[in-house]
Design a protein around this motif. Structure first.
Motif, short mmCIF file in Angstrom:
data_model
loop_
_atom_site.label_atom_id
_atom_site.label_comp_id
_atom_site.label_asym_id
_atom_site.label_seq_id
_atom_site.Cartn_x
_atom_site.Cartn_y
_atom_site.Cartn_z
N UNK A 1 0.85 -1.20 0.09
CA UNK A 1 -0.17 -0.04 -0.07
C UNK A 1 0.81 1.27 -0.05
N UNK A 2 0.32 2.24 -0.84
CA UNK A 2 1.41 3.66 -0.89
C UNK A 2 1.50 4.22 -2.12
N UNK A 3 1.99 5.18 -2.30
CA UNK A 3 2.34 5.99 -3.52
C UNK A 3 3.34 5.48 -4.20
N UNK A 4 2.96 5.31 -5.62
CA UNK A 4 4.07 5.09 -6.72
C UNK A 4 3.93 5.86 -7.88
N UNK A 5 5.00 5.98 -8.51
CA UNK A 5 5.00 6.98 -9.87
C UNK A 5 4.03 6.08 -10.96
N UNK A 6 3.37 7.13 -11.91
CA UNK A 6 2.75 6.46 -13.07
C UNK A 6 3.65 6.63 -13.97
N UNK A 7 3.05 6.19 -15.28
CA UNK A 7 3.97 6.15 -16.36
C UNK A 7 4.54 7.45 -17.20
N UNK A 8 3.79 8.61 -16.43
CA UNK A 8 3.97 9.65 -16.95
C UNK A 8 5.53 10.22 -16.83
N UNK A 9 6.22 9.87 -15.88
CA UNK A 9 7.61 9.77 -15.50
C UNK A 9 8.39 9.23 -16.64
N UNK A 10 7.94 7.96 -17.18
CA UNK A 10 8.59 7.40 -17.87
C UNK A 10 8.53 8.15 -19.37
#
Length: 247
Positions: free
Chosen positions: A60-69
């Protein structure tokens, strides 16, 4: 500390620790939990991060989306690649006798940023700046095959419009073809999938870090599409490696 700077620092923490919770971020940044939560929500609203896992517990938590890629690939592709590649593209045109395109990806499309035209008087002219869907072009398939998995899956799931009777519109079918390009080292090939009169063969170009940044293709009218695809693919492979080495 400005709101923008706080958000950027929080984004950096998420990138390093993902998945990470608001409590951990607040403690590491020595800031109120409410402030960290506001920054996380702002980043979520702008598409940079998302929450994973229902409820509480591990995962559970926050992760990057594919926008960073996506942003990283655009930046890498924009670092002088046209100037670096120009003479190599000309050599590829001379070796194959056909027009050569250099493209980058923008969203779900490829954009032509350079063209070296064939000397053959019969040709199909595609101007600089032309945009085409990734799934219906050889360069698009080359880029899709070698991009990060989360982003590839997202693009395949977004819809594959039919442009001709040959266009692949089934995500599973296209994914299988991309796997062959990625795993078996095949060139990407399109025969009449974008337009019935157009065929092309393509290879991706990688940065020093191994990120795919652009693609090159040999572009051929279908009536004279090469029977010797192997020779064209070999020439493309050599040219792509030369550009990668310069990058």
């Amino acid at each position: 500390m400005s709101t923008a700077l706080t958000a950027l620092r929080v984004l950096d923490e998420v990138a390093q620790l993902q998945p990470v919770g608001v409590t951990t971020i607040a403690e590491r940044m020595q800031m109120p939990k409410s402030s960290a939560q506001r920054a996380l929500k702002a980043l979520e609203a702008s598409g940079w991060i998302r929450q994973t896992g229902p409820g509480k517990g591990k995962g559970k938590g926050w992760v990057l989306t594919t926008k960073a890629i996506d942003i990283a690939q655009r930046v890498a592709a924009d670092v002088g690649v046209r100037e670096v590649a120009r003479d190599i593209l000309t050599e590829l045109r001379d070796a194959t006798g056909e027009s050569v395109h250099l493209v980058i990806r923008e969203g779900n499309e490829v954009v032509i940023i350079d063209v070296v035209e064939t000397v053959n008087p019969t040709r199909i002219y595609i101007p600089l700046g032309t945009r085409s869907p990734l799934h219906a072009t050889a360069t698009g398939k080359a880029l899709l095959a070698h991009m990060e998995e989360p982003l590839r899956s997202e693009i395949l799931a977004s819809g594959l419009p039919r442009l001709t009777d040959s266009t692949i519109t089934d995500p599973a079918h296209l994914d299988a073809e991309l796997r062959g390009i990625r795993v078996d080292g095949k060139c990407a090939v399109v025969k009449g999938e974008l337009r019935e009169d157009i065929g092309s063969i393509a290879r991706p170009v990688f940065s020093r870090s191994g990120m795919v940044v652009c693609a090159i293709s040999v572009f051929v009218p279908m009536y004279r599409f090469p029977a010797d695809e192997g020779r064209i693919c070999q020439a493309l492979t050599h040219a792509a490696r030369q550009i990668s080495a310069r990058l």
